[in-house]
Motif scaffolding. Sequence first.
Motif, short mmCIF file in Angstrom:
data_model
loop_
_atom_site.label_atom_id
_atom_site.label_comp_id
_atom_site.label_asym_id
_atom_site.label_seq_id
_atom_site.Cartn_x
_atom_site.Cartn_y
_atom_site.Cartn_z
N TRP A 215 0.85 -1.18 0.00
CA TRP A 215 0.00 0.00 0.00
C TRP A 215 0.90 1.25 0.00
N ASP A 216 0.35 2.39 -0.32
CA ASP A 216 1.07 3.64 -0.14
C ASP A 216 1.30 3.87 1.35
N SER A 218 0.95 6.34 3.08
CA SER A 218 -0.08 7.15 3.76
C SER A 218 -1.03 6.28 4.56
N ARG A 219 -1.03 4.98 4.28
CA ARG A 219 -1.90 4.05 5.01
C ARG A 219 -1.12 3.23 6.04
N HIS A 246 11.18 3.59 2.10
CA HIS A 246 11.30 4.86 1.38
C HIS A 246 12.29 4.69 0.23
N PHE A 256 6.24 1.03 -9.31
CA PHE A 256 5.47 1.02 -8.07
C PHE A 256 6.34 1.30 -6.84
N ARG A 260 8.83 6.57 -4.18
CA ARG A 260 7.66 6.42 -3.31
C ARG A 260 8.04 5.95 -1.92
N SER A 261 7.12 6.15 -1.00
CA SER A 261 7.17 5.51 0.31
C SER A 261 5.99 4.56 0.38
N VAL A 262 6.25 3.32 0.77
CA VAL A 262 5.21 2.30 0.78
C VAL A 262 5.23 1.53 2.09
N GLU A 289 -2.77 -2.27 -3.13
CA GLU A 289 -2.67 -1.97 -4.56
C GLU A 289 -1.87 -3.06 -5.29
N THR A 337 7.90 6.65 9.48
CA THR A 337 7.45 7.56 8.42
C THR A 337 8.07 8.95 8.50
#
Length: 449
Positions: A215-216, A218-219, A246, A256, A260-262, A289, A337
């Motif tokens: 997931w991203d 943010s979750r 990160h 993907f 990004r940070s996931v 995702e 994070t």
Amino acid sequence: MSAQQLRDALGDRIILPGDTEYSTARLPWNLAIDQRPFAVAQPESAEDVVDVVRAAAASGLRVAPQSTGHGAAALADTDLSDVVLVSLSKLRGVTVHPEAQHATVLGGSVWNDVVEAAAPYGMTALHGSAGDVGVVGYALSGGLSFYARARGLAVNSVRAAQIVTADGRIVRATPHDEPDLFWAVRGGSGAFGIVVSLELDLLAIADVFAGMLLWDASRASEVAHAWAAWTTDAPESASTSLRVMHFPPMPELPPFLSGRSVVVIDGAILETDAAASALLAPLRALEPELDTFARMPASALVQVHMDPPEPAPAFSAGAMLASFPPEAVDAWVVAATSTPVLFIAEVRHAGGAAARRPEGAGAIGSVDGEYLLAGIAMVPAPELAEPALAAAHAAVAAMAPWHAPALALTFIDGGVDRALGFGASRERLQQLKGQWDPADVFAAGQPVG
């Protein structure tokens, strides 16, 4: 003995600082560590190792074994100016004994060598999450695999070790031959000699239900709380990890991940497809995702964790957690994070068989704590080394209220008190070190003293 005398004794099996090859031969897999030993040896046989140990000891030099250098940061605490670094990278090979379900593994072999050799026989091993990690250092320091909750630590799969000792002998250590040394090396690893081969029990596992959910970031809070709650009831057949990762914007990364940070959950579940899918249902309900959990060849499990495929610079820190309650999850998410550097924060579900010491175990046979905590900071430029190291330790320190009095030795670098890693075995390890290596010839990444 001068450097030239060492050269005279060992010929082209020794590499000295003035040699062209020295600048590359001294490099470990972890490129953040600038190790500069007195010399580097690259033996191709057990007999070569004997010659190196005898020549070094006769000259008053110490010896440090190294397979790949993934754990080189642990050795960074040691002054290498009088140390011959014995790189075992040319001593590789695996022989599978399918009827007995074990393998003989040469001292410089990596886990990819083992899983590839075992796969044609429908077998695998208690390997690490990265296929290019050295078998000996990982297995003899504990080894917490994605089979650990069901099958225990990798060190308990070691059935024999062939070791070059400080007096330059090749000694075979088993439960019946040199049992004290066999006990000590299963945990004490490189402090007692150079392991030129291991015999390992294999697992009769041809395929496994494994993969990852992504997931991203943010979750991260939502996913982390769900995973933590899920693990409280997860069976021992499930060994999984939770990570916030990160990534910089790099063209070699898949879209993907690039820039990004996931947040990722990955691992393996030793169940039927139907049972594993039912078990994963609460996590899949969070609508990742990306969902790659499926039946795969056991040899493919080393790809799931997405460890760097090439040498890379990094600093890491680790601890064991007694529990991972909601307030701990909140603290972990903040730490995971908010880091300013390229960072991976991981919590791996341990416990189960990994926490149970089997009969006949060595110095390390289990690891206390229900979860393993790790912080890994990449170092893309030298000026980022200090903030990277600080970030790794800060992520672990933020979880101090939930630390267990234990350490997994394969997840710590230097600068820490390793006594927690050896636990109640430490005093006996020190006594046996005095017997087997009274002159302290061997410099280990995880010293027992």
